[in-house]
Design a protein around this motif. Structure first.
Motif, short mmCIF file in Angstrom:
data_model
loop_
_atom_site.label_atom_id
_atom_site.label_comp_id
_atom_site.label_asym_id
_atom_site.label_seq_id
_atom_site.Cartn_x
_atom_site.Cartn_y
_atom_site.Cartn_z
N SER A 1 8.38 15.35 3.39
CA SER A 1 7.04 15.80 3.02
C SER A 1 6.35 14.78 2.13
CB SER A 1 7.13 17.14 2.29
OG SER A 1 7.60 18.16 3.15
N VAL A 2 7.10 14.16 1.23
CA VAL A 2 6.52 13.13 0.36
C VAL A 2 6.05 11.94 1.19
CG1 VAL A 2 7.06 11.43 -1.42
CG2 VAL A 2 7.81 13.80 -1.69
N ASN A 3 6.88 11.46 2.10
CA ASN A 3 6.51 10.31 2.92
C ASN A 3 5.28 10.62 3.78
OD1 ASN A 3 8.50 8.52 2.03
ND2 ASN A 3 10.01 9.33 3.47
N SER A 4 5.21 11.84 4.30
CA SER A 4 4.05 12.24 5.09
C SER A 4 2.79 12.29 4.23
CB SER A 4 4.30 13.62 5.72
OG SER A 4 3.16 14.07 6.41
N ALA A 5 2.91 12.83 3.02
CA ALA A 5 1.76 12.90 2.12
C ALA A 5 1.27 11.51 1.75
CB ALA A 5 2.13 13.68 0.86
N ILE A 6 2.19 10.58 1.50
CA ILE A 6 1.81 9.21 1.15
C ILE A 6 1.09 8.54 2.31
CG2 ILE A 6 2.71 6.92 0.59
CD1 ILE A 6 4.98 8.35 -0.95
N ALA A 7 1.60 8.72 3.52
CA ALA A 7 0.99 8.08 4.70
C ALA A 7 -0.43 8.61 4.92
CB ALA A 7 1.85 8.34 5.93
N ARG A 8 -0.62 9.91 4.79
CA ARG A 8 -1.96 10.49 4.97
C ARG A 8 -2.90 10.03 3.87
NH1 ARG A 8 -1.11 16.77 7.03
NH2 ARG A 8 0.26 16.26 8.80
N ALA A 9 -2.39 9.98 2.66
CA ALA A 9 -3.22 9.55 1.54
C ALA A 9 -3.66 8.10 1.72
CB ALA A 9 -2.45 9.71 0.23
N ARG A 10 -2.76 7.25 2.16
CA ARG A 10 -3.12 5.84 2.37
C ARG A 10 -4.24 5.70 3.38
NH1 ARG A 10 3.05 3.45 2.77
NH2 ARG A 10 3.26 2.74 0.59
N ARG A 11 -4.19 6.47 4.46
CA ARG A 11 -5.23 6.38 5.49
C ARG A 11 -6.59 6.80 4.92
NH1 ARG A 11 -0.99 8.33 8.87
NH2 ARG A 11 -1.74 10.49 8.68
N THR A 12 -6.61 7.88 4.17
CA THR A 12 -7.88 8.36 3.61
C THR A 12 -8.46 7.37 2.61
OG1 THR A 12 -7.19 10.68 3.89
CG2 THR A 12 -8.97 10.24 2.33
N VAL A 13 -7.62 6.87 1.73
CA VAL A 13 -8.09 5.93 0.72
C VAL A 13 -8.59 4.65 1.38
CG1 VAL A 13 -7.35 4.46 -1.20
CG2 VAL A 13 -6.70 6.87 -1.15
N ALA A 14 -7.88 4.16 2.40
CA ALA A 14 -8.30 2.93 3.07
C ALA A 14 -9.67 3.05 3.71
CB ALA A 14 -7.26 2.54 4.13
N GLN A 15 -10.03 4.27 4.13
CA GLN A 15 -11.34 4.49 4.75
C GLN A 15 -12.47 4.51 3.72
OE1 GLN A 15 -10.74 8.20 6.78
NE2 GLN A 15 -9.54 7.28 8.43
N ARG A 16 -12.14 4.69 2.44
CA ARG A 16 -13.18 4.93 1.44
C ARG A 16 -13.34 3.82 0.41
NH1 ARG A 16 -15.59 9.71 1.23
NH2 ARG A 16 -14.89 11.30 2.69
N ILE A 17 -12.49 2.83 0.43
CA ILE A 17 -12.63 1.76 -0.56
C ILE A 17 -12.74 0.42 0.15
CG2 ILE A 17 -11.41 3.00 -2.37
CD1 ILE A 17 -8.96 1.36 -1.79
N PRO A 18 -13.30 -0.59 -0.51
CA PRO A 18 -13.42 -1.92 0.10
C PRO A 18 -12.04 -2.48 0.45
CG PRO A 18 -14.73 -1.76 -1.91
CD PRO A 18 -13.88 -0.52 -1.85
N ALA A 19 -12.06 -3.47 1.34
CA ALA A 19 -10.80 -4.06 1.78
C ALA A 19 -10.04 -4.69 0.61
CB ALA A 19 -11.07 -5.10 2.86
N ALA A 20 -10.77 -5.27 -0.35
CA ALA A 20 -10.13 -5.94 -1.47
C ALA A 20 -10.52 -5.26 -2.78
CB ALA A 20 -10.53 -7.41 -1.51
N PRO A 21 -9.57 -5.09 -3.70
CA PRO A 21 -9.92 -4.53 -5.02
C PRO A 21 -10.74 -5.53 -5.82
CG PRO A 21 -7.62 -5.22 -4.98
CD PRO A 21 -8.13 -5.37 -3.59
#
Length: 334
Positions: A180-200
């Protein structure tokens, strides 16, 4: 490793024993090295300095009352972050997520004159800079993106990617399974990647250098103080955005931002003065406004700048004079 060594140190063991017997000074000594990272974690979870204050205070009370539950087999750090994370999840469920104007609807093409603040929205707030080894993890875009995650995904991502806990440790902390933790991390990464610039921001800021950043901040402040639209526009990217929570309207693109700047802050609001500061590990400017012909300039907004190359790509103006005290800024300038 440092935490493991600390568990074996006589002073740590003595303070832990004293704290379990009710010595609050000993408990304070145990907690003090982790207070800053715990507060930053609460801010990332909740998107508000005020909420982070509440969460940290509540978490430390819970930890103090439940210290008997910490048996010393694992690190005190892991135990305290478990308590803090669960406290934040409870608070986030009760108060909802924090937002920026971009979350509320499309951008405007013309300046919204006479706009009223939205008091029904829980707004994201800026974070005072601290000495923190992973500064990109308090950047405004990252914290804003986190607010779009369900609580369990937000917690799992932060514990794994920012605080370096393993999936097994996080599963124990959140009372769930490693899968469940690994699944939550994978989903979170996808959402965050869609909402922030490619580079910090941090690589960009390092590349630009402190001297050039100071020049950009000074030029921005001077343009506002002199009402110089051409000088301000020269600092901006073509796709610049400007938002001003708690005002809901935001602007995207040089024409819309120029219309807003010319019709409001540059010509209508009054006399401006500025102090350079930083927030969310980004350059920021404290703006002071004098509406009349005389008297002091009063605290008005904290402008957090996001840079692309050596131009300003985003301006987020937090209109809240109460923020200034948190940043150690004076309430007015003579």
């Amino acid at each position: 490793m440092a935490q493991t060594r600390r568990l074996l140190e006589p002073d740590f063991a003595d303070d832990l024993d004293r704290a379990r017997k009710g010595d609050d000074d000993a408990f304070a000594r145990l907690v003090e090295p982790l207070r800053g990272p715990l507060h930053a974690h609460c801010y990332r979870m909740l998107g508000s300095v005020h909420d982070a204050d509440d969460a940290l205070q509540d978490a430390l009370v819970r930890a103090w009352l439940g210290l008997a539950g910490y048996e010393g087999r694992g690190s005190l750090r892991a135990w305290l972050f478990t308590v803090a994370t669960r406290t934040c999840l409870d608070l986030a469920a009760a108060r909802g997520r924090r937002a920026l104007p971009i979350d509320l609807g499309p951008s405007a093409e013309r300046a919204a004159v006479g706009e009223e603040p939205r008091t029904d929205v829980a707004w994201l707030t800026p974070y005072p800079d601290v000495v923190y080894e992973r500064r990109e993890r308090v950047e405004l875009a990252f914290v804003a993106a986190l607010q779009h995650l369900p609580g369990n995904q937000r917690a799992a991502l932060l514990l794994f990617e920012v605080l370096d806990f393993s999936a097994a440790e996080i599963a124990a902390m959140m009372d769930t399974t490693v899968g469940s933790v690994n699944s939550a991390i994978a989903r979170a990464r996808r959402t965050v990647a869609q909402r922030i610039p490619a580079a910090p921001q941090q690589p960009t800021l390092r590349r630009i250098g402190d001297e050039r950043i100071r020049e950009i901040v000074a030029a921005y402040a001077t343009a506002l103080e002199h009402g110089d639209a051409a000088a301000l526009i020269a600092l901006l990217t073509e796709d610049v955005t400007w938002s001003m929570p708690p005002l809901p309207t935001w602007y995207c693109g040089l024409p819309a931002v120029t219309d807003f700047a010319v019709r409001l802050p540059l010509t209508t609001c009054g006399s401006w003065r500025h102090l350079a500061t930083s927030a969310n590990a980004q350059p920021a400017i404290a703006c002071y406004l004098r509406a009349g012909e005389s008297g002091p300039h009063e605290a008005w907004s904290l402008n957090v700048l996001t840079l692309r190359e050596d131009r300003i790509h985003e301006i987020t103006s937090f209109i809240d004079p109460a923020t200034f005290a948190r940043f150690g800024l004076p309430p007015r300038l003579p």
